[in-house]
Motif scaffolding. Sequence first.
Motif, PDB file in Angstrom:
ATOM      1  N   SER A  62       0.833  -1.199   0.000  1.00  0.00           N
ATOM      2  CA  SER A  62       0.000   0.000   0.000  1.00  0.00           C
ATOM      3  C   SER A  62       0.863   1.242   0.000  1.00  0.00           C
ATOM      4  O   SER A  62       2.033   1.215   0.428  1.00  0.00           O
ATOM      5  CB  SER A  62      -0.913   0.027   1.235  1.00  0.00           C
ATOM      6  N   GLY A  63       0.275   2.351  -0.461  1.00  0.00           N
ATOM      7  CA  GLY A  63       0.982   3.615  -0.448  1.00  0.00           C
ATOM      8  C   GLY A  63       1.282   4.080   0.961  1.00  0.00           C
ATOM      9  O   GLY A  63       2.303   4.736   1.210  1.00  0.00           O
ATOM     10  N   THR A  64       0.410   3.742   1.895  1.00  0.00           N
ATOM     11  CA  THR A  64       0.621   4.128   3.292  1.00  0.00           C
ATOM     12  C   THR A  64       1.889   3.501   3.845  1.00  0.00           C
ATOM     13  O   THR A  64       2.709   4.165   4.491  1.00  0.00           O
ATOM     14  CB  THR A  64      -0.585   3.712   4.158  1.00  0.00           C
ATOM     15  N   ASP A  65       2.077   2.203   3.586  1.00  0.00           N
ATOM     16  CA  ASP A  65       3.279   1.524   4.058  1.00  0.00           C
ATOM     17  C   ASP A  65       4.531   2.084   3.374  1.00  0.00           C
ATOM     18  O   ASP A  65       5.589   2.215   4.002  1.00  0.00           O
ATOM     19  CB  ASP A  65       3.180   0.024   3.810  1.00  0.00           C
ATOM     20  N   LEU A  66       4.395   2.406   2.092  1.00  0.00           N
ATOM     21  CA  LEU A  66       5.532   2.936   1.346  1.00  0.00           C
ATOM     22  C   LEU A  66       5.952   4.304   1.892  1.00  0.00           C
ATOM     23  O   LEU A  66       7.134   4.556   2.116  1.00  0.00           O
ATOM     24  CB  LEU A  66       5.176   3.035  -0.144  1.00  0.00           C
ATOM     25  N   ILE A  67       4.986   5.178   2.127  1.00  0.00           N
ATOM     26  CA  ILE A  67       5.310   6.520   2.614  1.00  0.00           C
ATOM     27  C   ILE A  67       5.899   6.457   4.013  1.00  0.00           C
ATOM     28  O   ILE A  67       6.781   7.246   4.371  1.00  0.00           O
ATOM     29  CB  ILE A  67       4.072   7.442   2.561  1.00  0.00           C
ATOM     30  N   LYS A  68       5.448   5.504   4.818  1.00  0.00           N
ATOM     31  CA  LYS A  68       6.022   5.325   6.164  1.00  0.00           C
ATOM     32  C   LYS A  68       7.509   4.992   6.060  1.00  0.00           C
ATOM     33  O   LYS A  68       8.318   5.461   6.876  1.00  0.00           O
ATOM     34  CB  LYS A  68       5.296   4.202   6.905  1.00  0.00           C
ATOM     35  N   ALA A  69       7.862   4.182   5.068  1.00  0.00           N
ATOM     36  CA  ALA A  69       9.262   3.795   4.896  1.00  0.00           C
ATOM     37  C   ALA A  69      10.112   4.983   4.456  1.00  0.00           C
ATOM     38  O   ALA A  69      11.261   5.115   4.862  1.00  0.00           O
ATOM     39  CB  ALA A  69       9.368   2.654   3.881  1.00  0.00           C
ATOM     40  N   ILE A  70       9.548   5.852   3.628  1.00  0.00           N
ATOM     41  CA  ILE A  70      10.278   7.058   3.216  1.00  0.00           C
ATOM     42  C   ILE A  70      10.470   7.982   4.415  1.00  0.00           C
ATOM     43  O   ILE A  70      11.567   8.484   4.672  1.00  0.00           O
ATOM     44  CB  ILE A  70       9.536   7.788   2.081  1.00  0.00           C
ATOM     45  N   VAL A  71       9.394   8.196   5.159  1.00  0.00           N
ATOM     46  CA  VAL A  71       9.459   9.060   6.340  1.00  0.00           C
ATOM     47  C   VAL A  71      10.447   8.503   7.364  1.00  0.00           C
ATOM     48  O   VAL A  71      11.204   9.253   7.996  1.00  0.00           O
ATOM     49  CB  VAL A  71       8.057   9.209   6.978  1.00  0.00           C
ATOM     50  N   GLY A  72      10.468   7.176   7.505  1.00  0.00           N
ATOM     51  CA  GLY A  72      11.340   6.536   8.486  1.00  0.00           C
ATOM     52  C   GLY A  72      12.778   6.357   8.033  1.00  0.00           C
ATOM     53  O   GLY A  72      13.607   5.870   8.790  1.00  0.00           O
ATOM     54  N   GLY A  73      13.069   6.719   6.772  1.00  0.00           N
ATOM     55  CA  GLY A  73      14.434   6.616   6.280  1.00  0.00           C
ATOM     56  C   GLY A  73      14.819   5.259   5.739  1.00  0.00           C
ATOM     57  O   GLY A  73      15.991   5.025   5.423  1.00  0.00           O
ATOM     58  N   GLN A  74      13.862   4.332   5.613  1.00  0.00           N
ATOM     59  CA  GLN A  74      14.174   3.009   5.075  1.00  0.00           C
ATOM     60  C   GLN A  74      14.191   2.991   3.542  1.00  0.00           C
ATOM     61  O   GLN A  74      14.684   2.043   2.938  1.00  0.00           O
ATOM     62  CB  GLN A  74      13.163   1.965   5.558  1.00  0.00           C
ATOM     63  N   LEU A  75      13.657   4.024   2.921  1.00  0.00           N
ATOM     64  CA  LEU A  75      13.636   4.146   1.467  1.00  0.00           C
ATOM     65  C   LEU A  75      14.215   5.491   1.059  1.00  0.00           C
ATOM     66  O   LEU A  75      14.074   6.485   1.783  1.00  0.00           O
ATOM     67  CB  LEU A  75      12.204   4.068   0.927  1.00  0.00           C
ATOM     68  N   ASP A  76      14.802   5.522  -0.136  1.00  0.00           N
ATOM     69  CA  ASP A  76      15.307   6.789  -0.666  1.00  0.00           C
ATOM     70  C   ASP A  76      14.233   7.513  -1.482  1.00  0.00           C
ATOM     71  O   ASP A  76      14.049   8.719  -1.331  1.00  0.00           O
ATOM     72  CB  ASP A  76      16.544   6.533  -1.522  1.00  0.00           C
ATOM     73  N   THR A  77      13.551   6.793  -2.364  1.00  0.00           N
ATOM     74  CA  THR A  77      12.452   7.373  -3.139  1.00  0.00           C
ATOM     75  C   THR A  77      11.349   6.327  -3.288  1.00  0.00           C
ATOM     76  O   THR A  77      11.557   5.149  -3.012  1.00  0.00           O
ATOM     77  CB  THR A  77      12.892   7.818  -4.557  1.00  0.00           C
ATOM     78  N   GLY A  78      10.214   6.775  -3.765  1.00  0.00           N
ATOM     79  CA  GLY A  78       9.115   5.854  -4.031  1.00  0.00           C
ATOM     80  C   GLY A  78       8.176   6.449  -5.056  1.00  0.00           C
ATOM     81  O   GLY A  78       8.060   7.674  -5.176  1.00  0.00           O
ATOM     82  N   VAL A  79       7.534   5.589  -5.817  1.00  0.00           N
ATOM     83  CA  VAL A  79       6.513   6.013  -6.769  1.00  0.00           C
ATOM     84  C   VAL A  79       5.161   5.655  -6.168  1.00  0.00           C
ATOM     85  O   VAL A  79       4.859   4.480  -5.965  1.00  0.00           O
ATOM     86  CB  VAL A  79       6.702   5.323  -8.137  1.00  0.00           C
ATOM     87  N   LEU A  80       4.379   6.657  -5.853  1.00  0.00           N
ATOM     88  CA  LEU A  80       3.103   6.417  -5.192  1.00  0.00           C
ATOM     89  C   LEU A  80       2.184   7.610  -5.351  1.00  0.00           C
ATOM     90  O   LEU A  80       2.554   8.640  -5.923  1.00  0.00           O
ATOM     91  CB  LEU A  80       3.294   6.111  -3.707  1.00  0.00           C
TER      92      LEU A  80
END
Length: 331
Positions: A62-80
Amino acid sequence: MKFSRVLIPALAALTLATQVLAAEPFKVGYIRVMDDAQAITAYEGQFYAKHGLDVQLVEFKSGTDLIKAIVGGQLDTGVLGFTNAASWSSRGADLKVVAGAQRGYHALVVRDDAGINTVADLKGHTLASQKEGSTADTVLRGVVLKNAGLQAGDVSVMGVSPQVAVQSLVGKRVDAAFLFEPQASIAQLIAPVKQIYEIGEVWPFPCMVTITSGDTLKNKKDLVWKSLDAQREAIELLQNKPDEAAKLIAGYFIAEPTLKTLNNGEIPREQVISKAIQTQTFSPALTAKDLSRMQEVADIMQARGSLKTKDGQPYDVSAIVDLDWQHDRKL
């Protein structure tokens, strides 16, 4: 001599640590829908590698889980979906929309035996869409149903993944579904359904965008820009050579080499995905019209209470948009 015996191992350890840090992969998040095809294509087509990036492609449900990872620093970028960035930034998250991705294809697919021929006919029926607060849910309720004169409660909306939505149509648990590609195409091949509406034809908007954190953009700007260059090349392939792109990404969407259709015929999965690609409008750039439509989406969210600002003032989309890459590349 004593100093050298201490210094040399320390320098060696520092060099090794630097190499480890340099080898850390650049992490890109995606959701398994056609809207994210440029990220998948950039990975499978080696476009990220071409631009000097060691990318780890990370799937989210889900986009919610993806954005959480960006906010938390686990991801550099995401398409959502843009709505995720708007919602989280309104609560203080430091997020930046740095590029476009895909403009909003969402098809309304209905069962042949449901007696639904227009959006207004959905009244009293059950519809599968994505979870409340998602981009799909926002435009479904705030644009599609509203413009058809339908009120809250007129339609029973079930928030599920696109894959479950298709299964629900096949199993007759719902009468209609609001679907991304390739699920919209797949549904019409494996179930007795028809498409009666597509929001991109009526109300085009930037559905998916590329998002990063302010911290990542500050500290890894060159890597973020390289990833956007790679995705731009992937978009060019998707737009100009859909058959070639389909060979790269078909396995992400259809597990078997062929798709068994309603009439028991089998279609190569690459053929299904190529046609699904051709229904899409991908764009690495965000136009002034796109930004205006993003503001409209934010206004809908705020009116529905899913986006709240601290001072109660209207949410300003421009506060989270950084188009320096786009301007530098003269897009």
